[in-house]
Design a protein around this motif. Structure first.
Motif, PDB file in Angstrom:
ATOM      1  N   SER B  99      33.015  10.299 -13.638  1.00 37.57           N
ATOM      2  CA  SER B  99      33.054   9.548 -14.890  1.00 37.57           C
ATOM      3  C   SER B  99      34.383   9.783 -15.618  1.00 37.57           C
ATOM      4  O   SER B  99      34.915   8.880 -16.253  1.00 37.57           O
ATOM      5  N   PHE B 100      34.939  10.985 -15.500  1.00 39.55           N
ATOM      6  CA  PHE B 100      36.285  11.221 -16.056  1.00 39.55           C
ATOM      7  C   PHE B 100      37.313  10.381 -15.299  1.00 39.55           C
ATOM      8  O   PHE B 100      38.215   9.797 -15.895  1.00 39.55           O
ATOM      9  N   GLY B 101      37.164  10.346 -13.983  1.00 35.26           N
ATOM     10  CA  GLY B 101      38.089   9.566 -13.163  1.00 35.26           C
ATOM     11  C   GLY B 101      38.086   8.105 -13.579  1.00 35.26           C
ATOM     12  O   GLY B 101      39.144   7.490 -13.764  1.00 35.26           O
ATOM     13  N   VAL B 102      36.890   7.544 -13.755  1.00 38.56           N
ATOM     14  CA  VAL B 102      36.771   6.144 -14.164  1.00 38.56           C
ATOM     15  C   VAL B 102      37.429   5.961 -15.531  1.00 38.56           C
ATOM     16  O   VAL B 102      38.162   4.986 -15.765  1.00 38.56           O
ATOM     17  N   PHE B 103      37.161   6.901 -16.407  1.00 40.94           N
ATOM     18  CA  PHE B 103      37.722   6.831 -17.764  1.00 40.94           C
ATOM     19  C   PHE B 103      39.245   6.713 -17.694  1.00 40.94           C
ATOM     20  O   PHE B 103      39.846   5.801 -18.262  1.00 40.94           O
ATOM     21  N   ILE B 104      39.856   7.648 -16.961  1.00 45.08           N
ATOM     22  CA  ILE B 104      41.326   7.684 -16.904  1.00 45.08           C
ATOM     23  C   ILE B 104      41.873   6.443 -16.220  1.00 45.08           C
ATOM     24  O   ILE B 104      42.840   5.831 -16.678  1.00 45.08           O
ATOM     25  N   GLU B 214      44.139   1.188 -29.782  1.00 51.56           N
ATOM     26  CA  GLU B 214      45.113   1.794 -28.869  1.00 51.56           C
ATOM     27  C   GLU B 214      44.389   2.224 -27.597  1.00 51.56           C
ATOM     28  O   GLU B 214      43.174   2.462 -27.617  1.00 51.56           O
ATOM     29  N   PRO B 215      45.125   2.300 -26.486  1.00 48.33           N
ATOM     30  CA  PRO B 215      44.457   2.548 -25.199  1.00 48.33           C
ATOM     31  C   PRO B 215      43.637   3.838 -25.184  1.00 48.33           C
ATOM     32  O   PRO B 215      42.628   3.920 -24.474  1.00 48.33           O
ATOM     33  N   THR B 216      44.038   4.826 -25.966  1.00 48.44           N
ATOM     34  CA  THR B 216      43.372   6.130 -25.913  1.00 48.44           C
ATOM     35  C   THR B 216      42.199   6.238 -26.881  1.00 48.44           C
ATOM     36  O   THR B 216      41.627   7.311 -27.051  1.00 48.44           O
TER      37      THR B 216
END
Ligand SMILES: Nc1ncnc2c1ncn2[C@@H]1O[C@H](COP(=O)(O)OP(=O)(O)OP(=O)(O)O)[C@@H](O)[C@H]1O
Ligand SMILES: [Mg+2]
Lengths: 239, 292
Positions: B99-104, B214-216
């Motif tokens: 899920s972190f991978g997808v997020f990034i 913003e993207p973040t």
């Protein structure tokens, strides 16, 4: 009489573990058939295979003259093959009524009419469920939860009801009550296959029984013959 | 002053609640913390921006189309990232990493497409607001609070009353029980992702009417959504509403006497207090030991 279910040379493995090897059995329409046997004999595995919960390695399963091997549980319940699983598996945070609604999840044709008809039947069989219909299922007593699990399966109007150890963890009174209800359900035309540790009770209500032993069938026969069998007497009925 | 802080708290809180309910609906079926939920929130804002400013669609249509696309994004995330893991019975840590991978991945994708600069959904100058009990509230703020609460209650109603909502609860309670009554849990998981992600997208769009895009932006959002869920009790829907409003109010009232930069610190202090003292949250029930 004709067979509602016929299983031929069923083999099932969990990875390298062989759970069933070349097992054959059948159920005739209107029968109660009991399966007894020691822990790990593969009784639950056989039931799970029938309802599509475990993949089948080899063998044939015919249900109402139709090959049902490899069908998903979703298809099988629609065909009238329903399991009351070991440990009841009710939806504990949902109300009794919602549990029964979920029993009828796959019903789509004439939904409302069939639902009303079936839930009335379940409530008639288990009046306590009607009294408790707004209560959270997790707060029911173990015996009531078992009734709910059976009621939930009946919402699918099965022609063959499979039960995995319905007496597990219940007080003797509830065991008595549940087995009486099973006979009632059977009298209503539903064939039953019941797996039980409580061999005495199971043999009492069944017409025929199978004794499983480490992955295969050791004995089979009519109730009366099995009740007279020395081995059964010794191991299961306390001599 | 305090009235204004309460108002800011309610605005932030209703957004947090909306993130938390979507997170909760998804969590119910998959039972791990889907951090990618935060990036769906960000994607919602960017999708609305693209539809409204770049394709010049009508604002209402842009809003609903963005929700539909956020739902599809959620479905795609489950299909492409999580479902293959389920097939292999992956341990729960793997899902978290995925899920972190997808997020990034999606966050970078957004940055690639839209650039890192700050955008906004606002049009025209900020209008004078109305004065209610000493707080000044603008039309946009009324809209944010109103729509997020309406969507929250629609989501809640969906879970409580509809057949699919009940099936989500059934899969959540007992996946085996759900299978034996013929519920296809893979389909139910997709429904949960669709609904939950649409709600996250809505939250992203609504907040962007007031603040910058913003993207973040997704990281802060998912952290607050998770804190709100933990405060209310993970998996509990009224708890998500309570937790969201509690967190929004605590953050904003907390900075009454101290600097605004401490907001996030307050949120994390709340998280730590709850994890230590009441990990099951306000409305969560402690998991009962199995009855024999
Ligand atoms: N999911 C599984 N993975 C691996 N092995 C399994 C699995 N389920 C069952 N087995 C093994 O298959 C064999 C048969 O198990 P099964 O549960 O069918 O037995 P049972 O007759 O129902 O026993 P019990 O009376 O204890 O319920 C056992 O050796 C068991 O360890
Ligand atoms: Mg068993």
């Amino acid at each position: 009489m004709n067979k509602i279910l016929e299983v031929k040379n069923l083999s099932i493995s969990y990875g390298p573990v062989k759970a069933l090897e070349n097992v054959s059995f059948f159920i005739e329409k209107g029968e109660i058939v009991a399966v007894i046997g020691p822990n790990g004999a593969g009784k639950s595995t056989a039931l799970k295979a029938l309802c599509g919960l475990v993949p089948i390695k080899r063998g044939e399963i015919n249900f109402q003259d139709e090959n049902i091997k490899g069908l998903t549980p979703n298809r099988l319940v629609k065909k009238g093959l329903c399991l009351v699983p070991e440990g009841r598996r009710i939806f504990t945070t949902m109300s009794v009524f919602e549990n029964l609604e979920m029993g009828a999840f796959t019903v789509s044709k004439n939904k409302n009419l069939l639902f009303k008809e079936r839930i009335e039947k379940v409530f008639k069989l288990f009046p306590i469920l009607k009294e408790r219909k707004r209560q959270k299922a997790g707060t029911l007593s173990s015996g009531e939860q078992q009734m709910l699990a059976i009621g939930r399966a009946l919402m699918l109007k099965p022609s063959l009801l499979l039960l995995d150890e319905p007496s597990l963890g219940l007080s003797p009174n509830y065991v008595e009550a549940i087995f009486e209800k099973l006979v009632e359900i059977n009298n209503d035309g539903t064939s039953i296959l019941i797996v039980e540790q409580n061999a005495l009770k199971a043999l009492e209500i069944c017409h025929r029984a199978y004794l499983f032993e480490i992955g295969s069938i050791a004995l089979e026969g009519e109730k009366a013959a099995l009740l007279r069998n020395e081995k059964i007497k010794e191991v299961f009925l306390g001599g | 002053m305090i009235q204004q802080l309460i108002l800011s708290g309610i605005i932030a809180g209703s957004i947090y609640a909306l993130i938390a309910i979507g997170f909760t609906i998804i969590y119910r079926t998959i039972k791990f913390f889907n951090f990618a939920h935060g990036v769906v929130y960000a994607a919602g804002a960017y999708l609305a921006y693209a539809l409204f400013f770049l394709l010049k669609l009508n604002p209402i249509l842009s809003f609903f189309l963005s929700l539909a696309m956020a739902a599809l994004l959620g479905i795609a995330i489950d299909r492409l990232a999580y479902r293959p893991l389920r097939k292999h019975n992956a341990p729960s840590l793997i899902y978290l990493i995925a899920s972190f991978g997808v997020f990034i991945f999606i966050q970078n994708l957004i940055q690639l497409i839209f650039g890192a600069q700050i955008l906004t959904l606002r049009t025209g100058p900020v209008k004078e607001g109305y004065n209610i009990l000493g707080a000044v509230i603008t039309n946009i703020q009324v809209l944010i609070i109103g729509v997020s609460l309406i969507l929250f209650f629609l989501g809640w109603l969906f879970i409580l009353k509809t057949k699919l909502g009940k099936a989500i609860r059934a899969v959540s309670d007992d996946p085996v029980g759900a299978r034996v009554v013929g519920i296809n849990s893979e389909r139910i998981i997709l429904v949960a992702f669709a609904i939950g992600s649409a709600l996250a997208g809505a939250a992203g769009i609504l907040i962007s009417l007031e603040t910058n895009i913003e993207p973040t932006m997704g990281l802060n959002a998912i952290l607050k959504g998770i804190i709100a869920s933990i405060v209310g009790g993970v998996g509990n829907i009224p708890g998500a509403l309570f937790g969201g409003l509690f967190l929004g109010l605590a953050e904003n009232l907390g900075i009454w006497k101290i600097q605004a930069g401490w907001k996030d610190t307050i949120a994390f202090v709340i998280l730590i207090i709850f994890l230590l003292l009441r990990p099951s949250g306000i409305m969560g029930v402690k998991t009962e030991k199995e009855k024999i």
